[in-house]
Design an enzyme around this catalytic site. Sequence first.
Site, PDB file in Angstrom:
ATOM      1  N   ASP A   1      -4.573  -1.307 -11.543  1.00  0.00           N
ATOM      2  CA  ASP A   1      -4.419  -0.060 -10.787  1.00  0.00           C
ATOM      3  C   ASP A   1      -5.680   0.165  -9.951  1.00  0.00           C
ATOM      4  O   ASP A   1      -6.799   0.147 -10.486  1.00  0.00           O
ATOM      5  CB  ASP A   1      -4.199   1.115 -11.746  1.00  0.00           C
ATOM      6  CG  ASP A   1      -3.971   2.423 -11.021  1.00  0.00           C
ATOM      7  OD1 ASP A   1      -2.816   2.698 -10.652  1.00  0.00           O
ATOM      8  OD2 ASP A   1      -4.958   3.149 -10.811  1.00  0.00           O
TER       9      ASP A   1
ATOM     10  N   ASN B   1      -7.270   6.562   1.228  1.00  0.00           N
ATOM     11  CA  ASN B   1      -6.250   6.890   2.231  1.00  0.00           C
ATOM     12  C   ASN B   1      -6.547   8.233   2.891  1.00  0.00           C
ATOM     13  O   ASN B   1      -6.442   8.382   4.116  1.00  0.00           O
ATOM     14  CB  ASN B   1      -4.865   6.941   1.577  1.00  0.00           C
ATOM     15  CG  ASN B   1      -4.147   5.614   1.640  1.00  0.00           C
ATOM     16  OD1 ASN B   1      -4.465   4.752   2.457  1.00  0.00           O
ATOM     17  ND2 ASN B   1      -3.174   5.430   0.765  1.00  0.00           N
TER      18      ASN B   1
ATOM     19  N   HIS C   1      -4.618   5.538   6.434  1.00  0.00           N
ATOM     20  CA  HIS C   1      -3.744   4.561   5.778  1.00  0.00           C
ATOM     21  C   HIS C   1      -4.042   3.128   6.196  1.00  0.00           C
ATOM     22  O   HIS C   1      -3.754   2.188   5.444  1.00  0.00           O
ATOM     23  CB  HIS C   1      -2.278   4.897   6.084  1.00  0.00           C
ATOM     24  CG  HIS C   1      -1.810   6.140   5.379  1.00  0.00           C
ATOM     25  ND1 HIS C   1      -1.482   6.144   4.049  1.00  0.00           N
ATOM     26  CD2 HIS C   1      -1.637   7.409   5.818  1.00  0.00           C
ATOM     27  CE1 HIS C   1      -1.107   7.359   3.691  1.00  0.00           C
ATOM     28  NE2 HIS C   1      -1.198   8.151   4.742  1.00  0.00           N
TER      29      HIS C   1
ATOM     30  N   ASP D   1      -4.241   0.146   3.641  1.00  0.00           N
ATOM     31  CA  ASP D   1      -3.459  -1.087   3.781  1.00  0.00           C
ATOM     32  C   ASP D   1      -4.359  -2.312   3.735  1.00  0.00           C
ATOM     33  O   ASP D   1      -4.008  -3.332   3.112  1.00  0.00           O
ATOM     34  CB  ASP D   1      -2.675  -1.066   5.094  1.00  0.00           C
ATOM     35  CG  ASP D   1      -1.521  -0.071   5.078  1.00  0.00           C
ATOM     36  OD1 ASP D   1      -1.203   0.449   3.989  1.00  0.00           O
ATOM     37  OD2 ASP D   1      -0.939   0.190   6.150  1.00  0.00           O
TER      38      ASP D   1
ATOM     39  N   ASP E   1      -0.384   1.508  -5.509  1.00  0.00           N
ATOM     40  CA  ASP E   1      -1.650   0.790  -5.706  1.00  0.00           C
ATOM     41  C   ASP E   1      -1.642  -0.006  -7.014  1.00  0.00           C
ATOM     42  O   ASP E   1      -2.700  -0.245  -7.601  1.00  0.00           O
ATOM     43  CB  ASP E   1      -2.811   1.784  -5.708  1.00  0.00           C
ATOM     44  CG  ASP E   1      -2.645   2.872  -6.777  1.00  0.00           C
ATOM     45  OD1 ASP E   1      -1.604   2.875  -7.470  1.00  0.00           O
ATOM     46  OD2 ASP E   1      -3.562   3.706  -6.925  1.00  0.00           O
TER      47      ASP E   1
END
Length: 339
Positions: free
Chosen positions: A211, A219, A224, A228, A254
């Site tokens: 995780d 983010n 974003h 990414d 994630d």
Amino acid sequence: MESLLPRLSHTLVHAKSLEELTRPLLDMLQQVTKLDSTYLTRIDLPHSQQHVLYTCNRGRLEMPEGLVVPWQDTLCRRALEDRQPYTADVVSSWGDSEAARALGLHTYVSAPVRLPQGQLYGTLCAASGVEQAMPDGAMATLELFAGLIGQQVERELLLQELQQRNLELANYALTDALTGLPNRHALMEELPRMWARAERDGRSVLLAFIDLDGFKQINDQHGHEAGDQLLQTVARQLLNALRDSDFAARIGGDEFVMVGTGPEISQSATQVLYELEERLALATQCDVAVAEDLLHYPGASVGVVAVHPAQTSTEQALALADAAMYENKTRRRTRSGIH
């Protein structure tokens, strides 16, 4: 030709492949033309080659299957360019062909095999080592058979294209579009195979739940695109950290999961688990470009477990790895304040 109609009808109904269609047609064509050899070729224009795919040899002249000759040296090219499908004297018509001379061709006839859109696929040919006239109706039969073969080739090409598209769709359905890793659905298909393999080999199964701590904040603060990039970088580094037999997937957001075979059931997995956790944690550390700066990501929370495949279901193993990951996350939060 009338005597061949029952066999031709049977062939057209029952042939399931190009070979199943072509071989009976070559035999029938030999009966019609009375020439020594009938054969189907495939023309490879990008490589300037002609391949003899299937043959039917009944006389002194034998055309070998698998023969490959330069396209520029073939009688088929000359016949197409000169629009002369038949000659009873190859030497007089095209004496410069080394391939024809080596094979001892004297009588030759051919028809192009074209796909419905007109593309040249190959040629359907008949040849003999002696001078022979063409019987009435033989040329029409040759052209008819060439057309039938062209239709079969088109069907097979369409089927191959359909199968390829179906494969691509299946792969797309099993792949995470952002990272290129297998997705949750692919993982759930792989787990039973991994369980069966480990049980057969008497080994445990290693399962890791990963995780990315602080992903939401990245983010929110950097956009974003930065998130990414982080996901893509972690995915690449995870793949590099795995063995060839291991399997890694992004299961959403994630979160990532890794699964692989562990040590033999009778052996302790403690050291293996420690090394795996360290390796995966290190693989999730990276730098991500943000505007004109670099964002250092300190790594993810990783939970690893080793389970007995005959005593633990895949669902139970995932739950155990998830719980181990949260224990790791709690320790990390206590140490550094990561959320």
